[in-house]
Design a protein around this motif. Structure first.
Motif, PDB file in Angstrom:
ATOM      1  N   TRP A  51       8.346  29.088   2.973  1.00 43.75           N
ATOM      2  CA  TRP A  51       7.963  29.683   1.709  1.00 43.75           C
ATOM      3  C   TRP A  51       6.643  29.071   1.287  1.00 43.75           C
ATOM      4  CZ3 TRP A  51      11.146  28.182  -3.182  1.00 43.75           C
ATOM      5  CH2 TRP A  51      10.626  28.849  -4.279  1.00 43.75           C
ATOM      6  N   GLN A  52       6.597  27.754   1.396  1.00 41.21           N
ATOM      7  CA  GLN A  52       5.385  27.059   1.043  1.00 41.21           C
ATOM      8  C   GLN A  52       5.266  25.915   2.028  1.00 41.21           C
ATOM      9  OE1 GLN A  52       5.226  25.948  -3.178  1.00 41.21           O
ATOM     10  NE2 GLN A  52       4.225  24.097  -2.490  1.00 41.21           N
ATOM     11  N   PRO A  53       4.252  25.963   2.898  1.00 39.38           N
ATOM     12  CA  PRO A  53       4.186  24.906   3.897  1.00 39.38           C
ATOM     13  C   PRO A  53       3.868  23.552   3.254  1.00 39.38           C
ATOM     14  CG  PRO A  53       2.270  26.345   4.037  1.00 39.38           C
ATOM     15  CD  PRO A  53       3.166  26.924   2.996  1.00 39.38           C
ATOM     16  N   ALA A  54       4.373  22.500   3.895  1.00 38.88           N
ATOM     17  CA  ALA A  54       4.117  21.162   3.376  1.00 38.88           C
ATOM     18  C   ALA A  54       2.661  20.785   3.630  1.00 38.88           C
ATOM     19  CB  ALA A  54       5.043  20.159   4.059  1.00 38.88           C
ATOM     20  N   GLU A  55       2.094  20.064   2.686  1.00 33.07           N
ATOM     21  CA  GLU A  55       0.723  19.574   2.860  1.00 33.07           C
ATOM     22  C   GLU A  55       0.812  18.124   3.288  1.00 33.07           C
ATOM     23  OE1 GLU A  55      -2.082  19.917  -0.388  1.00 33.07           O
ATOM     24  OE2 GLU A  55      -1.000  21.717  -1.000  1.00 33.07           O
ATOM     25  N   PRO A  56       0.310  17.808   4.475  1.00 32.24           N
ATOM     26  CA  PRO A  56       0.449  16.427   4.927  1.00 32.24           C
ATOM     27  C   PRO A  56      -0.298  15.460   4.013  1.00 32.24           C
ATOM     28  CG  PRO A  56      -0.986  17.677   6.388  1.00 32.24           C
ATOM     29  CD  PRO A  56      -0.387  18.645   5.435  1.00 32.24           C
ATOM     30  N   GLY A  57       0.205  14.230   3.974  1.00 37.79           N
ATOM     31  CA  GLY A  57      -0.418  13.213   3.138  1.00 37.79           C
ATOM     32  C   GLY A  57      -1.747  12.752   3.722  1.00 37.79           C
ATOM     33  N   HIS A  58      -2.470  12.008   2.932  1.00 38.86           N
ATOM     34  CA  HIS A  58      -3.790  11.548   3.375  1.00 38.86           C
ATOM     35  C   HIS A  58      -3.689  10.208   4.097  1.00 38.86           C
ATOM     36  CE1 HIS A  58      -5.311  14.833   1.184  1.00 38.86           C
ATOM     37  NE2 HIS A  58      -5.117  14.327  -0.021  1.00 38.86           N
ATOM     38  N   ASN A  59      -4.675   9.968   4.929  1.00 35.93           N
ATOM     39  CA  ASN A  59      -4.748   8.678   5.614  1.00 35.93           C
ATOM     40  C   ASN A  59      -5.433   7.658   4.720  1.00 35.93           C
ATOM     41  OD1 ASN A  59      -3.592   9.776   7.843  1.00 35.93           O
ATOM     42  ND2 ASN A  59      -5.499  10.030   8.979  1.00 35.93           N
ATOM     43  N   LEU A  60      -5.030   6.420   4.917  1.00 35.53           N
ATOM     44  CA  LEU A  60      -5.620   5.316   4.163  1.00 35.53           C
ATOM     45  C   LEU A  60      -6.402   4.471   5.157  1.00 35.53           C
ATOM     46  CD1 LEU A  60      -4.752   5.180   1.232  1.00 35.53           C
ATOM     47  CD2 LEU A  60      -3.235   3.301   1.821  1.00 35.53           C
ATOM     48  N   ILE A  61      -7.674   4.276   4.905  1.00 40.91           N
ATOM     49  CA  ILE A  61      -8.456   3.425   5.812  1.00 40.91           C
ATOM     50  C   ILE A  61      -8.772   2.140   5.070  1.00 40.91           C
ATOM     51  CG2 ILE A  61     -10.625   3.164   7.089  1.00 40.91           C
ATOM     52  CD1 ILE A  61      -9.345   6.586   6.665  1.00 40.91           C
ATOM     53  N   LEU A  62      -8.350   1.043   5.664  1.00 43.66           N
ATOM     54  CA  LEU A  62      -8.432  -0.243   4.985  1.00 43.66           C
ATOM     55  C   LEU A  62      -9.700  -0.982   5.367  1.00 43.66           C
ATOM     56  CD1 LEU A  62      -4.772  -1.443   5.538  1.00 43.66           C
ATOM     57  CD2 LEU A  62      -5.672   0.009   3.737  1.00 43.66           C
ATOM     58  N   THR A  63      -9.979  -2.019   4.626  1.00 49.83           N
ATOM     59  CA  THR A  63     -11.088  -2.912   4.985  1.00 49.83           C
ATOM     60  C   THR A  63     -10.601  -3.972   5.963  1.00 49.83           C
ATOM     61  OG1 THR A  63     -10.539  -4.365   3.176  1.00 49.83           O
ATOM     62  CG2 THR A  63     -12.124  -2.616   2.714  1.00 49.83           C
TER      63      THR A  63
ATOM     64  N   LEU B  31       0.827  -1.199   0.000  1.00 52.64           N
ATOM     65  CA  LEU B  31       0.000   0.000   0.000  1.00 52.64           C
ATOM     66  C   LEU B  31       0.865   1.253   0.000  1.00 52.64           C
ATOM     67  CD1 LEU B  31      -2.576  -1.290   2.586  1.00 52.64           C
ATOM     68  CD2 LEU B  31      -3.089  -0.693   0.220  1.00 52.64           C
ATOM     69  N   GLU B  32       1.994   1.201   0.701  1.00 51.49           N
ATOM     70  CA  GLU B  32       2.904   2.352   0.726  1.00 51.49           C
ATOM     71  C   GLU B  32       3.330   2.720  -0.691  1.00 51.49           C
ATOM     72  OE1 GLU B  32       3.448   4.179   3.266  1.00 51.49           O
ATOM     73  OE2 GLU B  32       4.267   3.102   5.012  1.00 51.49           O
ATOM     74  N   GLY B  33       3.522   1.705  -1.505  1.00 49.91           N
ATOM     75  CA  GLY B  33       3.938   1.958  -2.883  1.00 49.91           C
ATOM     76  C   GLY B  33       2.775   2.400  -3.751  1.00 49.91           C
ATOM     77  N   ALA B  34       1.664   1.655  -3.647  1.00 47.97           N
ATOM     78  CA  ALA B  34       0.534   1.911  -4.537  1.00 47.97           C
ATOM     79  C   ALA B  34      -0.106   3.273  -4.261  1.00 47.97           C
ATOM     80  CB  ALA B  34      -0.509   0.801  -4.387  1.00 47.97           C
ATOM     81  N   PHE B  35      -0.107   3.680  -2.988  1.00 48.00           N
ATOM     82  CA  PHE B  35      -0.734   4.958  -2.640  1.00 48.00           C
ATOM     83  C   PHE B  35       0.312   5.987  -2.213  1.00 48.00           C
ATOM     84  CE2 PHE B  35      -4.194   1.953  -2.302  1.00 48.00           C
ATOM     85  CZ  PHE B  35      -5.231   2.633  -2.915  1.00 48.00           C
ATOM     86  N   ASP B  36       1.507   5.840  -2.774  1.00 48.68           N
ATOM     87  CA  ASP B  36       2.593   6.732  -2.361  1.00 48.68           C
ATOM     88  C   ASP B  36       2.221   8.203  -2.531  1.00 48.68           C
ATOM     89  OD1 ASP B  36       5.236   7.141  -1.380  1.00 48.68           O
ATOM     90  OD2 ASP B  36       5.844   7.697  -3.397  1.00 48.68           O
ATOM     91  N   GLN B  37       1.632   8.509  -3.675  1.00 50.32           N
ATOM     92  CA  GLN B  37       1.246   9.908  -3.946  1.00 50.32           C
ATOM     93  C   GLN B  37       0.339  10.450  -2.846  1.00 50.32           C
ATOM     94  OE1 GLN B  37       1.733  12.153  -6.592  1.00 50.32           O
ATOM     95  NE2 GLN B  37       3.474  10.817  -7.021  1.00 50.32           N
ATOM     96  N   GLU B  38      -0.712   9.675  -2.542  1.00 49.97           N
ATOM     97  CA  GLU B  38      -1.703  10.135  -1.568  1.00 49.97           C
ATOM     98  C   GLU B  38      -1.107  10.206  -0.162  1.00 49.97           C
ATOM     99  OE1 GLU B  38      -2.116   7.883  -3.848  1.00 49.97           O
ATOM    100  OE2 GLU B  38      -3.901   8.364  -5.009  1.00 49.97           O
ATOM    101  N   LEU B  39      -0.308   9.182   0.174  1.00 51.83           N
ATOM    102  CA  LEU B  39       0.237   9.132   1.525  1.00 51.83           C
ATOM    103  C   LEU B  39       1.309  10.189   1.739  1.00 51.83           C
ATOM    104  CD1 LEU B  39       0.574   5.267   1.863  1.00 51.83           C
ATOM    105  CD2 LEU B  39      -0.824   6.710   3.326  1.00 51.83           C
ATOM    106  N   ARG B  40       2.060  10.453   0.694  1.00 55.01           N
ATOM    107  CA  ARG B  40       3.226  11.314   0.865  1.00 55.01           C
ATOM    108  C   ARG B  40       2.862  12.785   1.010  1.00 55.01           C
ATOM    109  NH1 ARG B  40       8.693  11.665  -2.628  1.00 55.01           N
ATOM    110  NH2 ARG B  40       8.075   9.715  -3.576  1.00 55.01           N
ATOM    111  N   GLY B  41       1.750  13.170   0.406  1.00 62.23           N
ATOM    112  CA  GLY B  41       1.391  14.589   0.471  1.00 62.23           C
ATOM    113  C   GLY B  41       2.322  15.420  -0.395  1.00 62.23           C
ATOM    114  N   HIS B  42       2.302  16.722  -0.159  1.00 59.34           N
ATOM    115  CA  HIS B  42       3.143  17.596  -0.969  1.00 59.34           C
ATOM    116  C   HIS B  42       4.217  18.228  -0.105  1.00 59.34           C
ATOM    117  CE1 HIS B  42       0.950  17.239  -4.654  1.00 59.34           C
ATOM    118  NE2 HIS B  42      -0.162  17.266  -3.947  1.00 59.34           N
ATOM    119  N   ALA B  43       5.423  18.095  -0.555  1.00 58.60           N
ATOM    120  CA  ALA B  43       6.537  18.662   0.196  1.00 58.60           C
ATOM    121  C   ALA B  43       6.417  20.178   0.220  1.00 58.60           C
ATOM    122  CB  ALA B  43       7.851  18.253  -0.457  1.00 58.60           C
ATOM    123  N   GLY B  44       6.874  20.757   1.311  1.00 60.45           N
ATOM    124  CA  GLY B  44       6.905  22.209   1.391  1.00 60.45           C
ATOM    125  C   GLY B  44       8.304  22.703   1.092  1.00 60.45           C
ATOM    126  N   TYR B  45       8.409  24.004   1.015  1.00 59.85           N
ATOM    127  CA  TYR B  45       9.725  24.582   0.792  1.00 59.85           C
ATOM    128  C   TYR B  45       9.970  25.658   1.834  1.00 59.85           C
ATOM    129  CZ  TYR B  45      10.055  22.228  -3.639  1.00 59.85           C
ATOM    130  OH  TYR B  45      10.131  21.278  -4.600  1.00 59.85           O
TER     131      TYR B  45
END
Lengths: 654, 399
Positions: free
Chosen positions: A267-279, A236-250
């Motif tokens: 300059w630009q705050p980091a946006e935290p990644g999203h949570n994944l809720i599993l079944t 899941l870490e790999g498949a949802f990397d984009q969502e989990l990682r969020g956006h880096a800040g500067y």
């Protein structure tokens, strides 16, 4: 006006002088206008280049939670000690002056420029390593700083603090904080680090991270320093990397002419990644792994627990497992070598990536094809000789010679019976039913580690025919008992068993319930994956499925059934054992033990598939594992704690 | 102002002779000059503060030892000196001009002697007086202006004699060569326009000057070609290495850190600037700390106050220069006129060379910006120079 006054005199020389001065001032004005207004942007840009450093700050990684909100992966604070070199500048300067004075008094001459710069280099290293030694005493931890490492940091990333010690232990942290007079420049920094709360639990499903430094800066920045970030590799870490990682800040750091940091700003705050809720249900997952490991820690196997009513995965276990925490902050190479063991393959998710011969559990498909085509009548009795002879080839049978009706043949797993009726039914019909179970197709779970297995389909048959190796009746006979040109994943078997249990609905397995933004207590839902997504329908007579379900119940409940070791009091479990003989590369055979099952018989809510590679007989090895899982489920249901949320809710609807 | 302008319109030298009563009512103090000088001094103190307060080693000093405060002291001292200078009619001073000239020459010789002249940055420009490092080349400019004005205020017919012309040129070249020996190319070069312009205004035949200029131009061109393009080892004029580099920088054949940083400062200021004490070049130290408050003070102002600030500074200088020109045109005699012209040319040369080097239209020669750059000698010299203007203005109608 006073400016025109000199002109009135008619003094030519003064006039010329005035005009010359005016021209000079005009020239200056023009030049200043050109530099300050016309080309201002260019100079601002070069100013930025020389004094502006961008630092990429990774975002807080999203959590991975089970269906009840229990964390499988979250973040913990890691305390690091950094050294801000700019705060040591006074000390450098002092030591440097002293060193220069000393050297020149020894040499009786002034030092050359090269000698001074060499001396400066050594002094700086000396001052810094002194601080490191002081820290080493404070923390009572041996620390050292290689001169090369320091010089590399000094030349390449002076703007960043020098990392001294990562991830302090609680004792070190306490010692550091209790020390009142620390050397200047030392700073305690908190960095969130990934932590897998339950260690090895669900490791394959969660996947792991890898430290990464390969970022393209989002803007065209001449100087750019990434802080360490992690990238999901598999699971899941790999498949949802984009969502989990969020956006880096500067953040940007202003540096002075010496390259030392002057000030810094977000300059630009980091946006935290999203949570994944599993079944996944953490408790069932735990039970499944415990049950699997009751056969030894290094048992090679997999367990899939699925809700047959909607395809929700409740547990997905693979063994041997590993601790994904080892990958954070980085894994040692000997540890990694261990994970590449050619026999155990701890990194492989056997539940989705292991494709194995199904053995007798495939008889469910053969039975369904036979029943649907009218070849098999449940009550017709077939006499088995205890083996099956096709031409010169003998197929052995674990079920003894005797008379078998369908139920008996199924619960004793008679090979002769199923080869006989399978051959009568013909591969085409069996293949058609198998296709409706999507055998040989990916189940598309987002784990980046999945195989489609092998299931002879028309294309495959055609290709074989072209190659001059058409499917012989011996091959078909072999396929009827789940051997030969067939390989399935435990996950595919769970989908198949679910379809039998729920009356013919083939679901897409669902692993992720929703993606939520990080917020407390509940974030906003970003994406919801709807449950019960139907992939297809078997389109068979419900009665025939019931015949199979009854036979599966008998396999567990009948005293002669091969799956009786799965029985749990007060829970009607239906199952089918399978023992696949697989040729070992080194010669001989190994037996892979399967057990597919569902419960309760009346209203199936759980499908449990157990696979143990080289585990011997399915009934002896895998059925008891399933029993332990059912016992745990029974225990959970009896607790019927309110936190057993969504499952309980669904149950009430039934 | 209205009253003053009116009387100014009516009154010129000749009429005043016949209207001594009106003369008595005339303003004696050049308020326009004083106002613009005060403006420059305020700006100077403000930006010396801005340029130095970001340096920890300086801001840690007590306030009375900081540059901006010392500069205020220099201003006070300079204004006092200028006032004292005005108490005596410039004609009286002119009588002593030859003494001053030779005293100055003696001083310029003395500074070259090791033990008297203090060596700093490879140049002997200062005489250490303990509390004050006295820079003779600054004061020599004033003495030179006096001596030359005195020399050239002889009857116009005499000026047409080549002997007088060459004497005048000799007067320029003597201090020029001495200052060049220090070495201080900037201060030496300033003598040339001052001397030549004064000669021109005095009425030296233009033909002489033209011939001289042509000759000098050819000579300088040859020298430059030799210095810039000759490969080392060939016959090459010996110049100080840093001077050669400055010339190379000016002619775009090399990059100089200081000039590059000064240009970045000026350009990054944009139209309105970054605000007082907000100049990144100064704060971050890219503009070298050693020169930000003196030779490169203009780039500090330009970065922090932008083009608007630059224009303000230029406007104030223009005001000073034009009051000077007006004084020249109204001076009672040729001596007064030539003194004023000398001072105006001196100030203008400083301003043009200093600001010009910030935008690379002039080579870096290290001469101060009058009243804005930090430095005692420079401040005293500039204020006494404006004192000369005031003196000429004050005594323009008296006998």
């Amino acid at each position: 006006m006073l400016i025109f006054n000199p002109f009135k005199k008619g003094d030519r020389a003064l006039l010329v002088l005035t005009v010359a001065i005016l021209a000079g001032i005009g020239l200056l004005l023009l030049g200043l206008w050109y530099v300050q207004v016309v080309c201002s942007r260019r100079y601002l840009a070069s100013q930025k280049v020389q004094s502006f450093r961008a630092v990429r700050v990774p975002a807080l990684r999203g959590k991975i939670l089970d269906r009840n909100g229990n964390a499988l992966a979250e973040n913990r604070p890691s305390f690091n000690v950094d050294l801000y070199l700019e705060e040591l500048r006074d000390v450098f300067q002092e030591e440097f002056s002293r060193a220069v004075a000393q050297q020149s008094s020894i040499l009786h001459r002034r030092l050359t420029r090269d000698e001074r710069s060499e001396l400066g280099k050594h002094t700086r290293y000396w001052v810094v390593s002194n601080v490191v030694q002081q820290l080493s005493q404070i923390l009572q931890t041996p620390l050292s700083l290689a001169e090369n490492d320091f010089l590399k940091h000094y030349t390449n990333s002076l703007v960043m603090p020098l990392p001294i010690l990562d991830d302090l232990t609680p004792e070190q942290l306490a010692r550091f904080q209790e020390q009142p007079d620390k050397p200047p420049g030392l700073n305690l920094e908190i960095q969130p680090l990934r932590v897998y709360t339950n260690g090895t639990l669900a490791a394959h499903m969660l996947g792991h991270l890898q430290r990464t430094v390969d970022f393209a800066p989002e803007e065209d920045l001449p100087f750019f320093y990434p802080l360490p970030d992690f990238e999901g590799k598999v699971g899941l870490e790999g498949a949802f990397d984009q969502e989990l990682r969020g956006h880096a800040g500067y953040k940007y750091v202003l540096v002075n002419n010496m390259g030392y940091r002057q000030s810094e700003n977000v300059w630009q705050p980091a946006e935290p990644g999203h949570n994944l809720i599993l079944t996944i249900d953490l408790r069932i997952q735990k039970a499944a792994e415990q049950a699997l490991h009751s056969n030894g820690a290094d048992v090679k196997g997999a367990v899939v627990v699925m809700d047959p009513r909607n395809g929700d995965l409740l547990a997905l276990a693979s063994s041997p497992t590993y601790d994904p925490n080892q990958f954070v902050p980085r894994i040692s190479s000997e540890e990694y070598q261990r994970l590449l063991d050619p026999d155990l393959h701890p990194l492989i998710n056997r539940a989705t990536y292991g494709a194995f011969a199904p053995g007798s559990i495939f008889k469910i498909v053969v039975a369904l094809a036979g029943l649907e085509s009218g070849i098999i009548h449940p009550d017709v009795v077939y006499h088995s000789k205890g083996y099956y002879q096709l031409g010169r080839k003998i197929f052995h049978d674990e079920a003894p010679a005797g008379d078998y009706n369908f139920r008996l043949a199924f619960l004793k797993s008679s090979n002769s019976y199923f080869i006989e009726f399978g051959l009568q039914t013909g591969w085409d019909r069996i293949m058609a039913i198998g296709q409706r179970f999507f055998l040989g197709h990916l189940a598309r779970v987002p784990l980046l580690q999945e195989r489609s297995g092998l299931f002879p389909n028309p294309n495959w048959l055609e290709r074989r025919a072209v190659l001059g190796e058409p499917l012989q009746s011996g091959d078909v006979a072999n396929l009827c008992i789940g051997q030969g040109y067939i390989a399935v994943t435990p996950l595919q078997m769970a989908v198949m068993t679910s379809a039998v249990a729920n009356g013919g609905k083939v679901f897409w397995p669902r692993l992720v319930d929703r993606i939520e933004s990080q917020g407390s207590p509940h974030g906003e839902v970003i994406t919801a994956f709807s449950p019960g997504r139907l992939r297809g329908d078997l389109g068979v007579q419900p009665y025939h499925l019931k015949v199979i379900r009854d036979a599966m119940r008998a396999d567990v409940e009948d005293s002669e059934g091969t799956g009786q070791r799965a029985a749990v009091p007060e829970m009607r479990i239906c199952g089918k054992t399978g023992t696949a003989q697989v040729a070992r590369p080194e010669g001989g055979f190994r037996r892979d033990a399967w057990f597919v099952s569902f419960a309760p018989y009346e209203q199936p809510r759980y499908v449990v598939v157990v696979f143990v590679e080289g585990g011997g007989y399915g009934g002896l090895t895998s059925a008891p594992i399933a029993r332990q899982i059912y016992q745990a489920i029974q225990h959970l249901e009896r607790q019927s704690s309110p936190s057993y949320g969504s499952l309980a809710a669904v149950r009430r609807k039934d | 102002m209205g009253h003053w302008l009116q009387s100014g319109e009516k009154t010129d030298g000749r009429i005043a002779m016949y209207e001594p009563v009106l003369n008595e009512r005339q303003r004696r103090i050049d308020w326009a000059l004083l106002t613009s000088l005060l403006g420059l001094m305020v700006i100077g103190v403000a930006f010396i503060y801005s340029a130095t307060s970001v340096q920890e080693s300086i801001s840690r000093l007590p306030w009375y030892r900081q540059y901006y405060f010392l500069q205020i002291l220099w201003f006070g001292l300079g204004l006092g000196a200028a006032f004292g200078f005005c108490l005596v009619d410039y004609h009286v001073w002119a009588r002593w001009s030859l003494v001053l000239y030779w005293a100055m020459v003696a001083m310029l010789v003395a500074v070259l002697i090791p033990g008297i002249g203090a060596l700093r940055f490879g140049a002997r420009r200062w005489i250490d007086l303990g509390i004050f490092q006295f820079q003779p080349s600054e004061f020599s400019k004033l003495a030179f202006i006096f001596a030359q004005a005195h020399f050239l205020s002889r009857p116009a017919e005499e000026l047409r004699q080549p002997a007088v012309f060459w004497k005048g040129i000799g007067m320029i070249l003597l201090p020029f060569v001495l200052i060049l020996r220090e070495p201080d190319l900037g201060s030496a070069l300033v003598l040339l326009p001052v001397g030549l312009v004064t000669m021109y205004v005095a009425g030296v035949p233009v033909a002489f000057l033209r011939r001289l200029m042509t000759g000098a131009t050819i000579l300088i061109a040859l020298l430059l070609v030799d210095i810039l393009f000759m490969p080392p080892g060939w016959w090459q004029i010996k110049v100080q290495d840093y001077q050669r580099r400055r010339l190379l920088v000016y002619f775009g054949r090399e990059d100089s850190y200081n000039v590059r940083q000064a240009m970045i400062s000026v350009g990054a200021g944009g139209l309105t600037g970054k605000g007082w004490r907000q100049g990144a070049q100064t704060v971050l130290g890219f503009l070298p700390r050693g020169v930000a408050h003196n030779d490169f003070i203009f780039s500090v102002i330009a970065e922090e106050k932008g083009f608007i600030g630059s224009v303000t500074v230029l406007a104030l200088y223009t005001m000073v220069l034009f009051t000077g020109l007006r004084t020249a045109s109204r001076a009672r005699d040729r001596l007064g006129k030539l003194l004023a012209v000398g001072v105006v040319t001196l100030l203008f040369s400083h301003v043009f060379i200093n600001i010009g080097m910030n935008i690379r239209i002039m080579p870096v020669t290290g001469i101060p910006l009058p009243l804005l750059s930090y430095g005692g000698s420079s401040v005293l010299c500039s204020l006494i120079a404006t004192g000369i203007l005031q003196n000429v203005y004050y005594y323009r109608n008296s006998y």
